[in-house]
Design an enzyme around this catalytic site. Structure first.
Site, PDB file in Angstrom:
ATOM      1  N   SER A  28       0.864  -1.190   0.000  1.00  0.00           N
ATOM      2  CA  SER A  28       0.000   0.000   0.000  1.00  0.00           C
ATOM      3  C   SER A  28       0.890   1.226   0.000  1.00  0.00           C
ATOM      4  O   SER A  28       2.006   1.184   0.539  1.00  0.00           O
ATOM      5  CB  SER A  28      -0.883   0.014   1.255  1.00  0.00           C
ATOM      6  OG  SER A  28      -1.485   1.285   1.426  1.00  0.00           O
ATOM      7  N   TYR A  40      -1.856  -0.492  10.295  1.00  0.00           N
ATOM      8  CA  TYR A  40      -1.975  -0.870   8.888  1.00  0.00           C
ATOM      9  C   TYR A  40      -0.729  -0.434   8.117  1.00  0.00           C
ATOM     10  O   TYR A  40      -0.136  -1.216   7.361  1.00  0.00           O
ATOM     11  CB  TYR A  40      -3.222  -0.208   8.305  1.00  0.00           C
ATOM     12  CG  TYR A  40      -3.460  -0.493   6.838  1.00  0.00           C
ATOM     13  CD1 TYR A  40      -3.948  -1.721   6.415  1.00  0.00           C
ATOM     14  CD2 TYR A  40      -3.201   0.480   5.879  1.00  0.00           C
ATOM     15  CE1 TYR A  40      -4.175  -1.976   5.075  1.00  0.00           C
ATOM     16  CE2 TYR A  40      -3.425   0.237   4.532  1.00  0.00           C
ATOM     17  CZ  TYR A  40      -3.914  -0.996   4.133  1.00  0.00           C
ATOM     18  OH  TYR A  40      -4.133  -1.243   2.805  1.00  0.00           O
ATOM     19  N   ALA A  74       2.253   0.226   9.248  1.00  0.00           N
ATOM     20  CA  ALA A  74       3.429  -0.553   9.663  1.00  0.00           C
ATOM     21  C   ALA A  74       3.407  -1.951   9.042  1.00  0.00           C
ATOM     22  O   ALA A  74       4.439  -2.485   8.625  1.00  0.00           O
ATOM     23  CB  ALA A  74       3.471  -0.650  11.184  1.00  0.00           C
ATOM     24  N   LYS A  91       2.048  -2.822   6.191  1.00  0.00           N
ATOM     25  CA  LYS A  91       2.347  -2.737   4.758  1.00  0.00           C
ATOM     26  C   LYS A  91       3.823  -2.398   4.536  1.00  0.00           C
ATOM     27  O   LYS A  91       4.440  -2.853   3.576  1.00  0.00           O
ATOM     28  CB  LYS A  91       1.436  -1.703   4.089  1.00  0.00           C
ATOM     29  CG  LYS A  91      -0.030  -2.138   4.051  1.00  0.00           C
ATOM     30  CD  LYS A  91      -0.204  -3.449   3.298  1.00  0.00           C
ATOM     31  CE  LYS A  91      -1.650  -3.863   3.157  1.00  0.00           C
ATOM     32  NZ  LYS A  91      -1.824  -5.091   2.360  1.00  0.00           N
TER      33      LYS A  91
HETATM   34  N1  LIG Z   1      -8.729  -0.387  -1.121  1.00  0.00           N
HETATM   35  C1  LIG Z   1      -7.654   0.373  -0.957  1.00  0.00           C
HETATM   36  O1  LIG Z   1      -7.730   1.632  -0.948  1.00  0.00           O
HETATM   37  C2  LIG Z   1      -6.300  -0.252  -0.813  1.00  0.00           C
HETATM   38  C3  LIG Z   1      -5.173   0.585  -0.877  1.00  0.00           C
HETATM   39  C4  LIG Z   1      -3.922   0.033  -0.738  1.00  0.00           C
HETATM   40  C5  LIG Z   1      -3.788  -1.318  -0.505  1.00  0.00           C
HETATM   41  N2  LIG Z   1      -4.887  -2.112  -0.438  1.00  0.00           N
HETATM   42  C6  LIG Z   1      -4.680  -3.535  -0.191  1.00  0.00           C
HETATM   43  O2  LIG Z   1      -5.270  -4.280  -1.224  1.00  0.00           O
HETATM   44  C7  LIG Z   1      -5.625  -5.573  -0.733  1.00  0.00           C
HETATM   45  C8  LIG Z   1      -7.061  -5.872  -1.114  1.00  0.00           C
HETATM   46  O3  LIG Z   1      -7.887  -4.921  -0.450  1.00  0.00           O
HETATM   47  P1  LIG Z   1      -9.330  -4.497  -0.989  1.00  0.00           P
HETATM   48  O4  LIG Z   1      -9.359  -3.027  -0.981  1.00  0.00           O
HETATM   49  O5  LIG Z   1      -9.659  -5.255  -2.212  1.00  0.00           O
HETATM   50  O6  LIG Z   1     -10.217  -4.962   0.260  1.00  0.00           O
HETATM   51  P2  LIG Z   1     -11.473  -5.938   0.374  1.00  0.00           P
HETATM   52  O7  LIG Z   1     -11.892  -5.831   1.794  1.00  0.00           O
HETATM   53  O8  LIG Z   1     -12.454  -5.637  -0.698  1.00  0.00           O
HETATM   54  O9  LIG Z   1     -10.818  -7.361   0.093  1.00  0.00           O
HETATM   55  C9  LIG Z   1      -9.961  -7.966   1.019  1.00  0.00           C
HETATM   56  C10 LIG Z   1     -10.205  -9.455   0.968  1.00  0.00           C
HETATM   57  O10 LIG Z   1      -9.290 -10.070   1.912  1.00  0.00           O
HETATM   58  C11 LIG Z   1     -10.042 -11.065   2.588  1.00  0.00           C
HETATM   59  N3  LIG Z   1      -9.500 -11.326   3.923  1.00  0.00           N
HETATM   60  C12 LIG Z   1      -9.341 -10.452   4.922  1.00  0.00           C
HETATM   61  N4  LIG Z   1      -8.937 -11.094   6.037  1.00  0.00           N
HETATM   62  C13 LIG Z   1      -8.862 -12.408   5.715  1.00  0.00           C
HETATM   63  C14 LIG Z   1      -8.532 -13.566   6.440  1.00  0.00           C
HETATM   64  N5  LIG Z   1      -8.230 -13.527   7.749  1.00  0.00           N
HETATM   65  N6  LIG Z   1      -8.550 -14.760   5.808  1.00  0.00           N
HETATM   66  C15 LIG Z   1      -8.888 -14.824   4.492  1.00  0.00           C
HETATM   67  N7  LIG Z   1      -9.225 -13.764   3.758  1.00  0.00           N
HETATM   68  C16 LIG Z   1      -9.221 -12.565   4.369  1.00  0.00           C
HETATM   69  C17 LIG Z   1     -11.437 -10.488   2.733  1.00  0.00           C
HETATM   70  O11 LIG Z   1     -12.405 -11.486   3.013  1.00  0.00           O
HETATM   71  C18 LIG Z   1     -11.626  -9.812   1.390  1.00  0.00           C
HETATM   72  O12 LIG Z   1     -12.211 -10.692   0.447  1.00  0.00           O
HETATM   73  C19 LIG Z   1      -5.379  -5.520   0.781  1.00  0.00           C
HETATM   74  O13 LIG Z   1      -4.143  -6.123   1.077  1.00  0.00           O
HETATM   75  C20 LIG Z   1      -5.339  -4.040   1.072  1.00  0.00           C
HETATM   76  O14 LIG Z   1      -4.587  -3.748   2.216  1.00  0.00           O
HETATM   77  C21 LIG Z   1      -6.147  -1.610  -0.590  1.00  0.00           C
END
Ligand SMILES: NC(=O)c1ccc[n+]([C@@H]2O[C@H](COP(=O)([O-])OP(=O)(O)OC[C@H]3O[C@@H](n4cnc5c(N)ncnc54)[C@H](O)[C@@H]3O)[C@@H](O)[C@H]2O)c1
Length: 253
Positions: free
Chosen positions: A144, A157, A159, A161
């Site tokens: 991230s 969060y 930390a 990432k």
């Molecule tokens: N959305 C943003 O703005 C953003 C920005 C930077 C990074 N990210 C990263 O992108 C990745 C995807 O995020 P997203 O925005 O699609 O979120 P999201 O919540 O839509 O998807 C995250 C998925 O991870 C799964 N998950 C979470 N904990 C879990 C566990 N204990 N066991 C199994 N599955 C689990 C959830 O069920 C979900 O399907 C993450 O790593 C997030 O940190 C997102």
């Protein structure tokens, strides 16, 4: 010719957001995807959105697992290897976000975040590594921009990432002798359930967040990140290694 014809992918977080979009994209490009998430229904929906089991044949395999638990991570890896044999691409996308002002931070908040955002990807790398092919294998870790830019209220969060980013850079050097690439992909703000959950942000001033999208005046879409992950994981990204790929629309704060 599809870029992922004959390629086997182990993908976490495939039930929602960026992980779902990545599954749909890689399936469309010919991959076989072993999709892991704790939400079984969400995984089924991803398979449906990608075209349904009939169209996909055996190319979409859903595996429900709670990646916060070490034994579930190890058994998910074993199930993936049993099903796929070779794992050409490991994409660690699953992640959790907590917003907690510093005065209220407890160590358990950090433990919970690190369990999913750091320990699960680390353990998956360890478990799957013997089954990733030399010269062509790729590990993509979704980090991230929070790893390197201030995200007030999100220290745990950020930390986590940062840890995943550092891990990825060093692992890339460690695996270079096998010619296995490791690429951290860092999205900026993306409109997904992770960021849409108002309860997560209750009582926190997030007005700064909306000002950080200079390119289109909107946050990213899951498909924007999925396209980058597909590029990085494909042969088109063959000279990308151990470097953070930021996908943030030129976000500036
Ligand atoms: N959305 C943003 O703005 C953003 C920005 C930077 C990074 N990210 C990263 O992108 C990745 C995807 O995020 P997203 O925005 O699609 O979120 P999201 O919540 O839509 O998807 C995250 C998925 O991870 C799964 N998950 C979470 N904990 C879990 C566990 N204990 N066991 C199994 N599955 C689990 C959830 O069920 C979900 O399907 C993450 O790593 C997030 O940190 C997102």
């Amino acid at each position: 010719m599809n870029r992922f014809d004959g390629k086997n992918v182990l993908l976490t977080g495939a039930a929602s957001g960026i992980g779902r979009a990545t599954a749909v994209r890689l399936l469309a490009e010919g991959a076989t995807v072993f999709a892991v998430d704790r939400h079984e229904d969400g995984l089924a929906e991803t398979g449906r959105l990608a075209g349904g089991t009939e169209l996909l044949g055996g190319r979409f395999v859903a595996h429900a697992a709670d990646l916060a638990r070490e034994e579930a991570v190890v058994s998910a890896a074993a199930a993936a290897v049993a099903r796929l044999g070779r794992v050409d691409v490991l994409a660690n996308v699953a992640g959790v976000l907590r917003v907690t002002p510093m005065e209220s931070v407890g160590l358990d908040d950090y433990r919970d975040i690190f369990a999913v955002n750091v320990f699960a990807p680390v353990m998956l790398c360890r478990e799957v590594l013997p089954h990733i092919p030399d010269r062509t294998g790729v590990i993509v870790n979704v980090t991230s921009t929070a790893a390197t830019k201030a995200h007030p209220g999100m220290t745990g969060y950020a930390a986590s990432k940062g840890a995943l980013l550092s891990f990825s850079i060093s692992l890339a050097a460690e695996l270079a002798s096998r010619r296995i690439r490791v690429v951290p992909v860092s999205p900026g703000g993306v409109a997904t359930p992770l960021t849409a959950n108002r309860e997560t942000f209750a009582g926190v001033d997030t007005s700064w967040y909306a000002r950080t999208y200079p390119l289109w005046g909107r946050p990213g879409r899951p498909e924007d990140i999925a396209g980058t992950i597909a590029y990085v994981a494909s042969a088109d990204g063959a000279y990308l290694n151990g470097v953070e790929v930021r996908v943030d629309g030129g976000s500036h704060s």
